[in-house]
Design an enzyme around this catalytic site. Structure first.
Site, PDB file in Angstrom:
ATOM      1  N   ASP A   8       0.866  -1.161   0.000  1.00  0.00           N
ATOM      2  CA  ASP A   8       0.000   0.000   0.000  1.00  0.00           C
ATOM      3  C   ASP A   8       0.915   1.226   0.000  1.00  0.00           C
ATOM      4  OD1 ASP A   8      -2.297   1.670   0.369  1.00  0.00           O
ATOM      5  OD2 ASP A   8      -1.897   1.687   2.520  1.00  0.00           O
ATOM      6  N   ASP A  10      -0.381   4.992   0.970  1.00  0.00           N
ATOM      7  CA  ASP A  10      -0.755   5.924   2.029  1.00  0.00           C
ATOM      8  C   ASP A  10      -0.780   5.236   3.384  1.00  0.00           C
ATOM      9  OD1 ASP A  10      -1.469   8.441   0.528  1.00  0.00           O
ATOM     10  OD2 ASP A  10      -2.762   7.004  -0.501  1.00  0.00           O
TER      11      ASP A  10
END
Length: 217
Positions: A8, A10
């Protein structure tokens, strides 16, 4: 081949959740909406189309397309003044890139992903990057992770995902990936989502090849 890893962005590599919250909260207030207690946790993992529609539901008096343009434009401007990488982010990517393919499955719009990867030099390490703008549904749906595996040419069940948020953990698990949780201290995942993780790292310094390769299949 060692297990492919799909990151991922963020909250895992970039400490962007506080920036997203600040920008979106101010945008909502400026345009007549009302920020709710649960808003930030609900927004985490949503695709651009999903979160812009949600901000409209909060009372923002603009079409979702204009909301998205306004917020993303402000985020890009913030990033141009410096990308807030989390401690150990670049080193973790470099460690895991040795001898295995890396992917990225992010809820950020493509424009912001590209700004971050170019500004930090991390783009060279990823064989595939996916924005949830490019799939049917954002997290917690598995679409982004499934697409990342497809673009890498690997089976999702062979992959390890690295996530921080409740929706991200649910998304990667639903895609059939083993998941390492790296919880953000300000935005911890829900207990039921954290329980889906096959392993946990308190910091990115703990995210090592040995940890990834020791996860049970």
């Amino acid at each position: 081949m060692r297990s492919p890893v799909v990151f991922d962005l963020d909250g895992v590599l970039v400490d962007s959740e506080p920036v997203w919250e600040e920008v979106r909260r101010a945008f909502v207030a400026e345009h007549g909406g009302t920020w709710r207690e649960e808003t930030q946790s609900r927004l985490m993992g949503m695709s651009t189309g999903e979160w812009s529609a949600y901000l409209a539901e909060l009372g923002v008096r603009l079409p979702p397309e204009e909301i998205a343009r306004g917020v993303v434009g402000q985020m890009a401007e913030r990033y141009r003044h410096g990308v807030p990488l989390l401690p150990g982010a670049k080193e973790a990517v470099e460690r895991l890139a040795a001898g295995r393919p890396l992917g990225l499955a992010s809820s950020s719009p493509r424009a912001l992903i590209d700004v971050v990867l170019e500004a930090t030099g991390l783009g060279a390490f990823f064989g595939a990057t996916v924005s949830t703008e490019e799939v049917a549904y954002g997290k917690p749906a598995p679409d982004g992770y499934l697409e990342a595996a497809s673009r890498l040419g690997v089976d999702p069940s062979d992959c390890v995902a690295v996530e921080d948020s409740s929706n991200g953990l649910r998304s990667a698990h639903a895609a059939g990936m083993r998941v390492v949780a790296v919880p953000h201290p300000l935005y911890p995942p829900a207990p039921d989502a954290l329980a889906l993780a096959a392993g946990t790292a308190k910091t990115l310094e703990e995210l090592t090849p040995d940890l990834v390769d020791s996860l049970p299949r």
